[in-house]
Enzyme design. Structure first.
Site, PDB file in Angstrom:
ATOM      1  N   TYR A 174      -2.471  51.247   4.194  1.00 47.65           N
ATOM      2  CA  TYR A 174      -3.456  50.389   3.945  1.00 47.65           C
ATOM      3  C   TYR A 174      -4.741  51.349   3.227  1.00 47.65           C
ATOM      4  O   TYR A 174      -5.412  50.791   2.256  1.00 47.65           O
ATOM      5  CB  TYR A 174      -4.267  50.004   5.225  1.00 47.65           C
ATOM      6  CG  TYR A 174      -3.346  49.006   5.962  1.00 47.65           C
ATOM      7  CD1 TYR A 174      -3.385  47.448   5.844  1.00 47.65           C
ATOM      8  CD2 TYR A 174      -2.342  49.343   7.096  1.00 47.65           C
ATOM      9  CE1 TYR A 174      -2.380  46.804   6.493  1.00 47.65           C
ATOM     10  CE2 TYR A 174      -1.511  48.405   7.647  1.00 47.65           C
ATOM     11  CZ  TYR A 174      -1.527  47.177   7.342  1.00 47.65           C
ATOM     12  OH  TYR A 174      -0.746  46.242   8.168  1.00 47.65           O
ATOM     13  N   ASN A 195      -3.074  37.065   3.980  1.00 51.59           N
ATOM     14  CA  ASN A 195      -2.105  36.441   2.935  1.00 51.59           C
ATOM     15  C   ASN A 195      -1.298  35.139   3.406  1.00 51.59           C
ATOM     16  O   ASN A 195      -0.423  35.338   4.119  1.00 51.59           O
ATOM     17  CB  ASN A 195      -0.957  37.592   2.692  1.00 51.59           C
ATOM     18  CG  ASN A 195      -0.252  37.253   1.855  1.00 51.59           C
ATOM     19  OD1 ASN A 195       0.029  36.537   0.939  1.00 51.59           O
ATOM     20  ND2 ASN A 195       0.949  38.491   1.742  1.00 51.59           N
ATOM     21  N   GLU A 255      15.304  45.125   2.543  1.00 46.93           N
ATOM     22  CA  GLU A 255      15.183  45.609   1.158  1.00 46.93           C
ATOM     23  C   GLU A 255      15.826  47.061   1.103  1.00 46.93           C
ATOM     24  O   GLU A 255      16.693  47.383   0.196  1.00 46.93           O
ATOM     25  CB  GLU A 255      13.711  46.010   0.777  1.00 46.93           C
ATOM     26  CG  GLU A 255      13.000  44.518   0.652  1.00 46.93           C
ATOM     27  CD  GLU A 255      11.491  44.554   0.370  1.00 46.93           C
ATOM     28  OE1 GLU A 255      10.843  43.540   0.267  1.00 46.93           O
ATOM     29  OE2 GLU A 255      11.000  45.845   0.492  1.00 46.93           O
ATOM     30  N   CYS A 260       3.250  41.880   1.681  1.00 46.14           N
ATOM     31  CA  CYS A 260       2.207  42.433   2.536  1.00 46.14           C
ATOM     32  C   CYS A 260       3.015  43.366   3.656  1.00 46.14           C
ATOM     33  O   CYS A 260       2.681  44.078   4.099  1.00 46.14           O
ATOM     34  CB  CYS A 260       1.417  41.857   3.557  1.00 46.14           C
ATOM     35  SG  CYS A 260       2.254  40.134   4.123  1.00 46.14           S
ATOM     36  N   HIS A 261       4.525  42.800   3.832  1.00 45.37           N
ATOM     37  CA  HIS A 261       5.058  43.814   4.616  1.00 45.37           C
ATOM     38  C   HIS A 261       5.281  45.366   4.214  1.00 45.37           C
ATOM     39  O   HIS A 261       5.806  46.081   5.069  1.00 45.37           O
ATOM     40  CB  HIS A 261       6.786  43.101   5.117  1.00 45.37           C
ATOM     41  CG  HIS A 261       7.509  42.889   3.846  1.00 45.37           C
ATOM     42  ND1 HIS A 261       7.211  42.172   2.768  1.00 45.37           N
ATOM     43  CD2 HIS A 261       8.499  43.688   3.036  1.00 45.37           C
ATOM     44  CE1 HIS A 261       8.204  41.958   1.814  1.00 45.37           C
ATOM     45  NE2 HIS A 261       8.872  43.012   2.130  1.00 45.37           N
TER      46      HIS A 261
END
Length: 180
Positions: A113, A136, A173, A144-145
């Protein structure tokens, strides 16, 4: 139909993945909202969820169908570059900047962040970045993850399924990045 009425129309497409049924909502200006498939077992459940938030729907359009197609590919483990336009009409300038930075975080990578705040030109605004992530409306499309706490801590995920979903998305991912 007036210009305002056309702008207020929303188009919804549903999509199925191995983890459940999701949905995308598009307006005339672009993609408005993504409903993640976590913890939604049936299409009927997702239809009810979307209808409760958007009671007036005008069916599908090409944008909602394309966003759904891209999300199906993403959840199947494919590396997807989301190309659909986003409806940012009601997004503050700070959040637009934050979302732009977060969209630039590569698949399988993370930023804290605080790092996002610095990149946005607002050092010390890590909480503001957290608020932007919590608000979001387009999870996965605006990834945002991929924004984590100091030291990589998985904190604060307001998307469906909470932290478990954030972890699952990052693991998806990572697996796709290794060819598994």
């Amino acid at each position: 139909m007036t210009g305002t009425a056309a702008r207020d129309e929303v188009y919804v497409s549903f999509f199925e993945t191995a983890v459940g049924v999701g949905a995308v909502v598009a307006g005339s200006g672009g993609l408005r909202e993504v409903f993640l498939p976590f913890r939604v077992a049936t299409r009927e459940d997702m239809v009810a969820t979307v209808r409760s938030r958007y009671p007036r729907q005008a069916g599908e359009n090409s944008l909602s169908r394309e966003a759904a197609r891209q999300l199906v590919a993403y959840f199947a483990g494919e590396a997807v570059e989301f190309t659909v336009p986003l409806d940012e009409e009601h997004v503050t300038p700070f959040r637009k900047k934050v979302y732009e930075i977060v969209r630039g975080i590569g698949r399988g990578q993370v930023m804290t962040y605080g790092q996002v705040a610095v990149a946005a030109g607002c050092p010390g605004a890590a909480r503001g970045v957290g608020s932007a992530m919590a608000a979001n409306p387009l999870p996965v499309v605006i990834p945002c993850h991929r924004v984590v706490g100091v030291g990589g801590a998985l904190t604060g995920y307001s998307g469906a399924g909470g932290i478990d979903s954030k972890r699952w998305l990052l693991e998806l991912e990572a697996r796709a990045g290794t060819g598994e």
